[in-house]
Scaffold this motif. Sequence first.
Motif, PDB file in Angstrom:
ATOM      1  N   ARG A 179      95.288  -5.587  26.133  1.00  0.00           N
ATOM      2  CA  ARG A 179      95.148  -6.318  26.281  1.00  0.00           C
ATOM      3  C   ARG A 179      94.890  -6.288  27.707  1.00  0.00           C
ATOM      4  N   GLY A 180      93.294  -6.462  28.428  1.00  0.00           N
ATOM      5  CA  GLY A 180      92.674  -6.545  29.445  1.00  0.00           C
ATOM      6  C   GLY A 180      92.209  -4.952  30.432  1.00  0.00           C
ATOM      7  N   VAL A 181      92.700  -4.312  29.123  1.00  0.00           N
ATOM      8  CA  VAL A 181      92.039  -3.321  29.213  1.00  0.00           C
ATOM      9  C   VAL A 181      90.444  -2.830  29.213  1.00  0.00           C
ATOM     10  N   ALA A 182      89.876  -2.770  30.110  1.00  0.00           N
ATOM     11  CA  ALA A 182      88.228  -2.559  28.350  1.00  0.00           C
ATOM     12  C   ALA A 182      87.679  -2.029  28.122  1.00  0.00           C
ATOM     13  N   ASP A 183      87.086  -2.550  27.107  1.00  0.00           N
ATOM     14  CA  ASP A 183      86.790  -1.553  25.740  1.00  0.00           C
ATOM     15  C   ASP A 183      85.175  -1.587  25.238  1.00  0.00           C
ATOM     16  N   PRO A 184      84.869  -0.238  26.993  1.00  0.00           N
ATOM     17  CA  PRO A 184      82.858  -0.027  26.591  1.00  0.00           C
ATOM     18  C   PRO A 184      82.389  -0.314  24.938  1.00  0.00           C
ATOM     19  N   GLU A 185      83.214   0.272  24.562  1.00  0.00           N
ATOM     20  CA  GLU A 185      82.969   0.687  23.023  1.00  0.00           C
ATOM     21  C   GLU A 185      82.379  -0.524  22.476  1.00  0.00           C
ATOM     22  N   GLY A 186      83.529  -1.086  22.272  1.00  0.00           N
ATOM     23  CA  GLY A 186      83.595  -2.567  21.158  1.00  0.00           C
ATOM     24  C   GLY A 186      82.278  -3.608  21.482  1.00  0.00           C
ATOM     25  N   GLU A 187      82.148  -3.237  22.832  1.00  0.00           N
ATOM     26  CA  GLU A 187      81.854  -4.486  23.717  1.00  0.00           C
ATOM     27  C   GLU A 187      79.831  -4.156  23.635  1.00  0.00           C
ATOM     28  N   ASN A 188      79.683  -2.398  23.376  1.00  0.00           N
ATOM     29  CA  ASN A 188      78.355  -2.114  23.053  1.00  0.00           C
ATOM     30  C   ASN A 188      78.157  -2.384  21.587  1.00  0.00           C
ATOM     31  N   THR A 189      78.778  -2.104  21.220  1.00  0.00           N
ATOM     32  CA  THR A 189      79.182  -1.869  19.292  1.00  0.00           C
ATOM     33  C   THR A 189      78.420  -4.206  18.921  1.00  0.00           C
ATOM     34  N   LYS A 190      79.079  -4.502  19.495  1.00  0.00           N
ATOM     35  CA  LYS A 190      78.512  -6.219  19.503  1.00  0.00           C
ATOM     36  C   LYS A 190      77.954  -6.010  20.221  1.00  0.00           C
ATOM     37  N   LYS A 191      77.013  -6.226  21.241  1.00  0.00           N
ATOM     38  CA  LYS A 191      76.026  -5.751  21.554  1.00  0.00           C
ATOM     39  C   LYS A 191      74.652  -5.776  20.702  1.00  0.00           C
ATOM     40  N   ALA A 192      74.968  -4.472  20.156  1.00  0.00           N
ATOM     41  CA  ALA A 192      73.864  -3.461  19.496  1.00  0.00           C
ATOM     42  C   ALA A 192      73.867  -4.073  17.975  1.00  0.00           C
ATOM     43  N   LEU A 193      74.931  -4.855  17.583  1.00  0.00           N
ATOM     44  CA  LEU A 193      74.675  -5.935  16.313  1.00  0.00           C
ATOM     45  C   LEU A 193      73.976  -6.088  16.442  1.00  0.00           C
ATOM     46  N   HIS A 194      74.429  -7.688  17.687  1.00  0.00           N
ATOM     47  CA  HIS A 194      73.410  -8.659  18.058  1.00  0.00           C
ATOM     48  C   HIS A 194      72.007  -9.019  18.098  1.00  0.00           C
ATOM     49  N   LEU A 195      71.295  -8.071  18.563  1.00  0.00           N
ATOM     50  CA  LEU A 195      69.954  -6.879  18.499  1.00  0.00           C
ATOM     51  C   LEU A 195      69.843  -5.946  17.239  1.00  0.00           C
ATOM     52  N   LEU A 196      70.919  -6.481  16.190  1.00  0.00           N
ATOM     53  CA  LEU A 196      70.537  -6.426  14.686  1.00  0.00           C
ATOM     54  C   LEU A 196      70.353  -7.471  13.625  1.00  0.00           C
ATOM     55  N   GLY A 197      70.533  -8.675  14.652  1.00  0.00           N
ATOM     56  CA  GLY A 197      70.418  -9.744  13.865  1.00  0.00           C
ATOM     57  C   GLY A 197      71.851 -10.307  12.953  1.00  0.00           C
ATOM     58  N   PHE A 198      72.942  -9.399  13.574  1.00  0.00           N
ATOM     59  CA  PHE A 198      74.169 -10.106  13.102  1.00  0.00           C
ATOM     60  C   PHE A 198      74.551 -11.130  14.341  1.00  0.00           C
ATOM     61  N   ARG A 199      73.954 -12.075  14.540  1.00  0.00           N
ATOM     62  CA  ARG A 199      74.727 -13.593  15.481  1.00  0.00           C
ATOM     63  C   ARG A 199      75.457 -13.292  15.003  1.00  0.00           C
ATOM     64  N   ASN A 200      76.237 -13.893  13.964  1.00  0.00           N
ATOM     65  CA  ASN A 200      77.431 -14.481  14.812  1.00  0.00           C
ATOM     66  C   ASN A 200      78.547 -13.422  14.652  1.00  0.00           C
ATOM     67  N   VAL A 201      78.072 -12.363  14.756  1.00  0.00           N
ATOM     68  CA  VAL A 201      79.344 -11.489  15.303  1.00  0.00           C
ATOM     69  C   VAL A 201      80.135 -11.901  16.842  1.00  0.00           C
ATOM     70  N   ARG A 202      81.011 -12.416  16.857  1.00  0.00           N
ATOM     71  CA  ARG A 202      82.070 -13.100  18.049  1.00  0.00           C
ATOM     72  C   ARG A 202      82.378 -11.595  19.190  1.00  0.00           C
ATOM     73  N   SER A 203      83.672 -11.394  18.281  1.00  0.00           N
ATOM     74  CA  SER A 203      83.853 -10.118  19.169  1.00  0.00           C
ATOM     75  C   SER A 203      84.348  -8.367  18.279  1.00  0.00           C
ATOM     76  N   VAL A 204      83.649  -7.229  19.359  1.00  0.00           N
ATOM     77  CA  VAL A 204      84.171  -6.172  18.182  1.00  0.00           C
ATOM     78  C   VAL A 204      85.379  -5.426  19.026  1.00  0.00           C
ATOM     79  N   LYS A 205      86.128  -4.529  19.039  1.00  0.00           N
ATOM     80  CA  LYS A 205      87.146  -4.378  19.404  1.00  0.00           C
ATOM     81  C   LYS A 205      86.978  -2.643  18.793  1.00  0.00           C
ATOM     82  N   SER A 206      86.873  -1.607  19.345  1.00  0.00           N
ATOM     83  CA  SER A 206      86.942  -0.532  19.245  1.00  0.00           C
ATOM     84  C   SER A 206      88.624   0.135  19.163  1.00  0.00           C
TER      85      SER A 206
END
Lengths: 94, 94
Positions: free
Chosen positions: A13-40
């Motif tokens: 908890r508290g450690v950056a997870d850039p892969e998860g963050e970017n996966t979330k952004k990509a899913l939003h761009l693909l139209g999956f607006r209901n994704v609240r968070s992604v952890k890798s």
Amino acid sequence: MTVEVDVTIKPKRGVADPEGENTKKALHLLGFRNVRSVKSMKTFRIELELDAETTGDAEEEAVTSAVEEMCEKLLSNPVIHDYEILIVGRQIGN
Amino acid sequence: MTVEVDVTIKPKRGVADPEGENTKKALHLLGFRNVRSVKSMKTFRIELELDAETTGDAEEEAVTSAVEEMCEKLLSNPVIHDYEILIVGRQIGN
């Protein structure tokens, strides 16, 4: 006897997870607006050989302590990672 | 309502898994001689927001079909990967 264990290595908890963050952004761009968070996370599925006599609680204890040692020595970095150990299967004989 | 889903991306049967192979070798070198095999996998823990009215089978269907689409469009490479979808938690409200 063979025991199959899933070891999941995830950022503390508290450690950056850039892969998860970017996966979330990509899913939003693909139209999956209901994704609240992604952890890798990383999972290792490990097959362990145990004595056939080791069963029940003793088995779980033997597996957990061996896998914890693997996590501490090799699989995880204790500074940034937590790990979860889950026994997912067992097979009698070879 | 928030649903937490674990998506595990793993190499298809027959596809090389050098990370798993090398992890197994390293564990053997560290003295864990009872490790029979190691498979490396990637897990994404995704939090999805759903309508509060979606429950039971309808919920599971909605989650599974959304996450399958994510796997096909972004998370996995269907040529070399299989995926497993597992609902691990749900939370009512925000």
